[in-house]
Design a protein around this motif. Structure first.
Motif, mmCIF file in Angstrom:
data_model
loop_
_atom_site.group_PDB
_atom_site.id
_atom_site.type_symbol
_atom_site.label_atom_id
_atom_site.label_comp_id
_atom_site.label_asym_id
_atom_site.label_seq_id
_atom_site.Cartn_x
_atom_site.Cartn_y
_atom_site.Cartn_z
ATOM 1 N N VAL A 95 0.839 -1.211 0.000
ATOM 2 C CA VAL A 95 0.000 0.000 0.000
ATOM 3 C C VAL A 95 0.869 1.255 0.000
ATOM 4 O O VAL A 95 0.613 2.219 -0.745
ATOM 5 C CB VAL A 95 -0.943 0.003 1.221
ATOM 6 N N SER A 96 1.912 1.261 0.811
ATOM 7 C CA SER A 96 2.797 2.430 0.895
ATOM 8 C C SER A 96 3.526 2.672 -0.416
ATOM 9 O O SER A 96 3.625 3.816 -0.885
ATOM 10 C CB SER A 96 3.814 2.230 2.026
ATOM 11 N N VAL A 97 4.036 1.596 -1.025
ATOM 12 C CA VAL A 97 4.780 1.734 -2.278
ATOM 13 C C VAL A 97 3.875 2.204 -3.407
ATOM 14 O O VAL A 97 4.251 3.095 -4.189
ATOM 15 C CB VAL A 97 5.456 0.404 -2.657
ATOM 16 N N LEU A 98 2.685 1.629 -3.504
ATOM 17 C CA LEU A 98 1.769 2.031 -4.572
ATOM 18 C C LEU A 98 1.356 3.491 -4.417
ATOM 19 O O LEU A 98 1.251 4.227 -5.410
ATOM 20 C CB LEU A 98 0.533 1.135 -4.579
ATOM 21 N N THR A 99 1.127 3.919 -3.190
ATOM 22 C CA THR A 99 0.776 5.325 -2.949
ATOM 23 C C THR A 99 1.928 6.248 -3.348
ATOM 24 O O THR A 99 1.730 7.261 -4.032
ATOM 25 C CB THR A 99 0.433 5.546 -1.465
ATOM 26 N N GLY A 100 3.127 5.887 -2.911
ATOM 27 C CA GLY A 100 4.287 6.695 -3.258
ATOM 28 C C GLY A 100 4.568 6.720 -4.748
ATOM 29 O O GLY A 100 4.930 7.759 -5.309
ATOM 30 N N SER A 101 4.388 5.579 -5.408
ATOM 31 C CA SER A 101 4.636 5.499 -6.853
ATOM 32 C C SER A 101 3.641 6.343 -7.635
ATOM 33 O O SER A 101 4.010 7.024 -8.595
ATOM 34 C CB SER A 101 4.558 4.043 -7.314
ATOM 35 N N MET A 102 2.381 6.282 -7.214
ATOM 36 C CA MET A 102 1.367 7.090 -7.894
ATOM 37 C C MET A 102 1.660 8.572 -7.734
ATOM 38 O O MET A 102 1.540 9.356 -8.684
ATOM 39 C CB MET A 102 -0.018 6.760 -7.335
ATOM 40 N N PHE A 103 2.071 8.964 -6.539
ATOM 41 C CA PHE A 103 2.421 10.370 -6.311
ATOM 42 C C PHE A 103 3.609 10.776 -7.181
ATOM 43 O O PHE A 103 3.639 11.883 -7.729
ATOM 44 C CB PHE A 103 2.755 10.596 -4.841
ATOM 45 N N ALA A 214 8.661 -0.290 -9.575
ATOM 46 C CA ALA A 214 8.990 -0.424 -10.994
ATOM 47 C C ALA A 214 7.886 -1.145 -11.747
ATOM 48 O O ALA A 214 7.483 -0.733 -12.846
ATOM 49 C CB ALA A 214 10.315 -1.178 -11.150
ATOM 50 N N LEU A 215 7.364 -2.214 -11.170
ATOM 51 C CA LEU A 215 6.290 -2.973 -11.821
ATOM 52 C C LEU A 215 5.026 -2.136 -11.936
ATOM 53 O O LEU A 215 4.338 -2.161 -12.964
ATOM 54 C CB LEU A 215 6.007 -4.258 -11.037
ATOM 55 N N PHE A 216 4.726 -1.389 -10.891
ATOM 56 C CA PHE A 216 3.538 -0.530 -10.903
ATOM 57 C C PHE A 216 3.669 0.557 -11.967
ATOM 58 O O PHE A 216 2.742 0.806 -12.746
ATOM 59 C CB PHE A 216 3.341 0.098 -9.526
ATOM 60 N N THR A 217 4.827 1.194 -12.012
ATOM 61 C CA THR A 217 5.062 2.258 -12.990
ATOM 62 C C THR A 217 5.026 1.713 -14.413
ATOM 63 O O THR A 217 4.555 2.388 -15.331
ATOM 64 C CB THR A 217 6.415 2.938 -12.721
ATOM 65 N N LEU A 218 5.524 0.502 -14.578
ATOM 66 C CA LEU A 218 5.523 -0.137 -15.891
ATOM 67 C C LEU A 218 4.102 -0.234 -16.447
ATOM 68 O O LEU A 218 3.867 -0.073 -17.647
ATOM 69 C CB LEU A 218 6.131 -1.536 -15.791
ATOM 70 N N GLY A 219 3.133 -0.470 -15.553
ATOM 71 C CA GLY A 219 1.746 -0.584 -15.998
ATOM 72 C C GLY A 219 1.020 0.743 -16.108
ATOM 73 O O GLY A 219 0.151 0.920 -16.964
#
Length: 229
Positions: A95-103, A214-219
């Motif tokens: 949850v923390s990583v996805l939030t930070g990546s989206m920001f 990285a995986l989240f950003t890739l998508g």
């Protein structure tokens, strides 16, 4: 400097400068003396003063770039050693990583619009907060310039490693899990190196955070391109 000499000595030159910079950093562990900052700066100065071209230098040093992707696999070792801890805190980390990546992605898009960057530079900026080999691949997919993306990635990593300790003090971040997520999500490989300076667990959490980001950003990155157009 001849093209032949640059091609022959590009690799040993890079390794030599990096080794020297690393030795200096071990004696004086200041972020502005990081090998990731000192090495490219010295290479640029040498190429400029010698009248060499990047293309000729790259002919000899390209193997370093090619080794980035398989080197990423080495992160599996600390992940395996700390698997139980990762499993226990999986939800919080994700949850923390996805939030930070989206920001990070949204802030990159907004920054590009605010600075009125060209389409190529804007798309090159989007994947700035993930590890270099994946960021360059994402940049190529969405129409950016991979080499420019690599520059943005390095700058982001160095800046994140510089201000990370201050952020921890301001917000009283003392846990190894939180510390690892902070550095891995915001400063990818450079942040992970900084996290390992604290302890193995922080570095491991930073590693997995970097990979998830990285995986989240890739998508998500391809979807943000339409926002920039």
């Amino acid at each position: 400097m001849s093209l032949l000499l640059l091609g022959l000595y590009g690799l040993p030159l890079t390794i030599g400068i990096y080794w020297g910079a690393k030795m200096l950093y071990q004696r004086l562990p200041k972020v502005y003396l990081s090998p990731l900052l000192i090495t490219p700066l010295l290479i640029v100065v040498l190429l400029t003063q010698a009248g060499g071209s990047y293309e000729a230098y790259h002919e000899g040093a390209q193997w370093i770039s090619k080794l980035l992707q398989p080197a990423t696999i080495a992160f599996a070792v600390p992940l395996y050693k700390n698997f139980q801890t990762l499993k226990k805190h999986a939800a919080e980390i994700i949850v923390s990583v996805l939030t930070g990546s989206m920001f990070a992605i949204i802030s990159s898009a907004l920054l590009a619009k605010w600075l009125h960057l060209s389409s190529d530079l804007a798309t090159s900026l989007i994947p700035r907060s993930i590890t270099t080999p994946i960021a360059m691949d994402v940049s190529a997919v969405i129409g950016g310039v991979p080499n420019m993306t690599a520059v943005f990635v390095i700058l982001t990593g160095i800046l994140g490693a510089m201000i990370g300790p201050s952020i921890m003090r301001i917000f009283h971040i003392k846990g190894d899990i939180a510390r690892g997520v902070l550095f891995g999500t915001s400063a990818h490989g450079t942040g992970t190196s900084k996290a390992f300076e604290f302890n193995s667990l922080s570095g491991t959490i930073s590693s997995i955070s970097m990979i998830v980001a990285a995986l989240f950003t890739l998508g998500v990155a391809p979807l943000m391109v339409s926002f920039l157009q």
